[in-house]
Motif scaffolding. Structure first.
Motif, PDB file in Angstrom:
ATOM      1  N   ARG A   1      -2.274  -0.889   2.022  1.00 51.92           N
ATOM      2  CA  ARG A   1      -3.625  -0.504   2.414  1.00 51.92           C
ATOM      3  C   ARG A   1      -3.886  -0.942   3.845  1.00 51.92           C
ATOM      4  O   ARG A   1      -3.888  -2.133   4.145  1.00 51.92           O
ATOM      5  N   ALA A   2      -4.093   0.031   4.705  1.00 51.31           N
ATOM      6  CA  ALA A   2      -4.320  -0.232   6.123  1.00 51.31           C
ATOM      7  C   ALA A   2      -5.795  -0.486   6.389  1.00 51.31           C
ATOM      8  O   ALA A   2      -6.659   0.177   5.809  1.00 51.31           O
ATOM      9  N   ASP A   3      -6.090  -1.420   7.281  1.00 49.90           N
ATOM     10  CA  ASP A   3      -7.480  -1.747   7.599  1.00 49.90           C
ATOM     11  C   ASP A   3      -8.214  -0.528   8.161  1.00 49.90           C
ATOM     12  O   ASP A   3      -9.238  -0.105   7.627  1.00 49.90           O
ATOM     13  N   VAL A   4      -7.706   0.010   9.259  1.00 49.29           N
ATOM     14  CA  VAL A   4      -8.342   1.159   9.910  1.00 49.29           C
ATOM     15  C   VAL A   4      -7.274   2.064  10.488  1.00 49.29           C
ATOM     16  O   VAL A   4      -6.368   1.595  11.198  1.00 49.29           O
TER      17      VAL A   4
ATOM     18  N   ILE B   1      -3.660   5.965  15.636  1.00 49.22           N
ATOM     19  CA  ILE B   1      -3.715   4.528  15.915  1.00 49.22           C
ATOM     20  C   ILE B   1      -3.989   3.787  14.603  1.00 49.22           C
ATOM     21  O   ILE B   1      -4.843   4.205  13.820  1.00 49.22           O
ATOM     22  N   ILE B   2      -3.270   2.707  14.380  1.00 49.65           N
ATOM     23  CA  ILE B   2      -3.543   1.836  13.231  1.00 49.65           C
ATOM     24  C   ILE B   2      -4.060   0.502  13.753  1.00 49.65           C
ATOM     25  O   ILE B   2      -3.430  -0.140  14.596  1.00 49.65           O
ATOM     26  N   TYR B   3      -5.238   0.096  13.264  1.00 50.92           N
ATOM     27  CA  TYR B   3      -5.828  -1.187  13.613  1.00 50.92           C
ATOM     28  C   TYR B   3      -5.665  -2.152  12.440  1.00 50.92           C
ATOM     29  O   TYR B   3      -5.888  -1.776  11.292  1.00 50.92           O
ATOM     30  N   ASP B   4      -5.319  -3.395  12.761  1.00 53.57           N
ATOM     31  CA  ASP B   4      -5.193  -4.401  11.709  1.00 53.57           C
ATOM     32  C   ASP B   4      -5.875  -5.683  12.176  1.00 53.57           C
ATOM     33  O   ASP B   4      -5.523  -6.237  13.222  1.00 53.57           O
ATOM     34  N   LEU B   5      -6.892  -6.121  11.429  1.00 55.00           N
ATOM     35  CA  LEU B   5      -7.569  -7.377  11.735  1.00 55.00           C
ATOM     36  C   LEU B   5      -6.704  -8.537  11.259  1.00 55.00           C
ATOM     37  O   LEU B   5      -6.283  -8.587  10.102  1.00 55.00           O
ATOM     38  N   LYS B   6      -6.448  -9.481  12.153  1.00 54.88           N
ATOM     39  CA  LYS B   6      -5.644 -10.647  11.826  1.00 54.88           C
ATOM     40  C   LYS B   6      -6.450 -11.914  12.098  1.00 54.88           C
ATOM     41  O   LYS B   6      -7.048 -12.065  13.169  1.00 54.88           O
TER      42      LYS B   6
END
Length: 237
Positions: free
Chosen positions: A100-103, A113-118
């Protein structure tokens, strides 16, 4: 024999590679672990970001408010082309894959574009752009995004948005670009590991599943130390 091999995810593959037995206790035997305070905080901050994008609910955490400009906006989400907490499903061999991808931003289908909060206690633990390009999670998400949502694209951009959760309010964005061939090659390379996971899933006894002593005390200590009979000071011997 235990016939039910659970779906794999980037995190479960990482866990298996770190310690086969830790994955076995968790995913095959189902012994409940214990989330660390850091993990629980990360879950909460992810939820706040999701609520902002999908419900316009302003995050309670100032640390998340400070990085909202790094992500698409609620207006973007409502206009379409922004996928939030998007499930990605596939198979590796005969084993189901779930992630499951964040955004995911597919407003321009040729430049997704794939965004991932870390979340991290210190930004020094964040990946470099070079390492992000070969990150297991992002390549899994990247390949499946390209296959399902952006088949015309020849590359995909990864963005890690790091939020420091301790002491100072620091944050940073790390960006990398992977080609379709890069992501596909990485995805294909997971086959042997998943095959090992299938074999381990059939084991009935913990002693038959390899363990990694180097991982027993990593990240605050494994939740299954007592089950493995790990003694203090055993690590890295």
């Amino acid at each position: 024999m235990i016939p039910n091999m659970p779906p794999v995810s980037p995190s479960s593959i990482k866990t298996f590679r770190a310690c086969n037995r830790k994955w076995w206790w968790d995913k095959i035997i189902g012994v409940p672990g214990k989330d660390s305070p850091a993990a629980m905080l990360g879950t909460e901050l992810h939820q706040q970001l999701e609520d902002w994008l999908m419900k316009r609910q302003m995050p309670a955490s100032e640390r998340i408010r400070e990085v909202l400009h790094c992500f698409p906006t609620p207006d973007d989400y409502e206009a379409g082309g922004i996928l939030v907490e998007q499930w990605l499903r596939n198979t590796i061999g005969t084993t189901k894959f779930r992630g499951r991808a964040d955004v995911i931003d597919i407003r321009d289908p040729k430049h997704p574009i794939i965004y991932d909060l870390k979340t991290t206690g210190n930004l020094k633990w964040g990946l470099s752009a070079k390492k992000l390009k070969t990150d297991l999670q992002m390549n899994c998400y990247g390949f499946n995004t390209l296959e399902k949502f952006a088949p015309e694209a020849k590359q995909i951009t990864f963005k890690h948005v790091y939020v420091q959760t301790k002491n100072e309010h620091n944050n940073k964005v790390v960006t990398a670009v992977a080609t379709y061939d890069d992501a596909k090659s990485y995805w294909t390379s997971l086959g042997p590991t998943v095959a090992e996971m299938v074999m381990a899933s059939a084991e009935e006894w913990a002693e038959a599943v390899p363990m990694s002593k180097d991982h027993c005390y990593a990240y605050g200590g494994c939740a299954y130390q007592s089950l493995c009979g790990v003694k203090k000071g055993w690590s890295k011997r």
